[in-house]
Design a protein around this motif. Structure first.
Motif, mmCIF file in Angstrom:
data_model
loop_
_atom_site.group_PDB
_atom_site.id
_atom_site.type_symbol
_atom_site.label_atom_id
_atom_site.label_comp_id
_atom_site.label_asym_id
_atom_site.label_seq_id
_atom_site.Cartn_x
_atom_site.Cartn_y
_atom_site.Cartn_z
ATOM 1 N N ASP A 1 2.577 41.079 43.091
ATOM 2 C CA ASP A 1 1.814 40.234 44.003
ATOM 3 C C ASP A 1 1.924 40.780 45.430
ATOM 4 N N ALA A 2 1.270 40.109 46.362
ATOM 5 C CA ALA A 2 1.227 40.589 47.745
ATOM 6 C C ALA A 2 2.619 40.686 48.361
ATOM 7 N N LYS B 1 4.261 44.126 49.683
ATOM 8 C CA LYS B 1 4.714 44.257 51.070
ATOM 9 C C LYS B 1 6.179 44.670 51.110
ATOM 10 N N ILE C 1 -4.918 48.528 53.818
ATOM 11 C CA ILE C 1 -3.485 48.326 53.997
ATOM 12 C C ILE C 1 -2.951 49.514 54.799
ATOM 13 N N TYR D 1 -4.624 49.807 44.710
ATOM 14 C CA TYR D 1 -5.372 48.568 44.894
ATOM 15 C C TYR D 1 -6.833 48.887 45.149
ATOM 16 N N PHE E 1 -1.617 46.233 42.617
ATOM 17 C CA PHE E 1 -1.818 44.963 43.312
ATOM 18 C C PHE E 1 -3.152 44.398 42.826
ATOM 19 N N GLN F 1 -4.729 41.541 42.957
ATOM 20 C CA GLN F 1 -5.572 40.660 43.769
ATOM 21 C C GLN F 1 -6.458 41.446 44.734
ATOM 22 N N GLN G 1 -7.187 39.598 48.948
ATOM 23 C CA GLN G 1 -6.100 38.615 48.968
ATOM 24 C C GLN G 1 -4.849 39.124 49.684
ATOM 25 N N TRP G 2 -5.006 40.150 50.517
ATOM 26 C CA TRP G 2 -3.868 40.720 51.246
ATOM 27 C C TRP G 2 -3.629 39.851 52.492
ATOM 28 N N TYR H 1 -1.385 40.104 54.860
ATOM 29 C CA TYR H 1 -0.671 40.782 55.947
ATOM 30 C C TYR H 1 -1.654 41.603 56.780
#
Length: 143
Positions: free
Chosen positions: A48-49, A53, A78, A105, A130, A132, A136-137, A139
């Motif tokens: 997941d995010a 991260k 990202i 991603y 990733f 999503q 859906q990031w 950050y």
């Protein structure tokens, strides 16, 4: 006779519904012979995010691969990501170091599983996905 059938049926149903399961040792065939051990299949790991991260922040060797198209990448990505569009992925895989972790991603998780699978099939062992996508990031995004 009827009573014996009813009792046997009840015993069977109670045994099956009690939550108990019978599993066979994977190393032993149904005939009691030892089967060769199956090789452990290496696969990619969906994260997941927050996990992505944490991976990025804790491992400076992680390679972040964005498989979207150039125009999508230009809209934001990202930080630290390298663009390798999915249509060019197999031809450009040599740009990804096999010895370092790889995070892939896309926009929403529809294209990146293909890239993760290609990496695994090509011998990469530290592949993270990733699912999503950047949509859906939560950050920072670099533009």
């Amino acid at each position: 006779m009827v009573v014996a059938v009813v009792v046997a049926s009840i015993a069977y149903l109670v045994g099956c519904s009690s939550g108990q399961t019978v599993t066979q040792d994977p190393g032993v065939s149904q005939y009691g012979q030892t089967a060769p051990q199956a090789q452990q299949q290496i696969t990619y790991q969906n994260i997941d995010a927050a996990q992505a991260k944490q991976l990025i922040d804790s491992d400076k060797n992680v390679q972040i691969i964005d498989v979207r198209e150039e125009y999508e990448f230009a809209g934001g990505y990202i930080p630290g990501a390298k663009l390798i569009p999915i249509g060019q992925f197999t031809a450009r895989m040599n740009e990804i170091d096999r010895e370092k972790p790889v995070l892939v991603y896309c926009a929403s998780g529809s294209r990146s599983p293909s890239a993760a699978e290609v990496l695994v099939q090509s011998g990469y062992t530290q592949v993270y996905h990733f699912p999503q996508g950047i949509a859906q990031w939560p950050y920072d995004i670099q533009r």
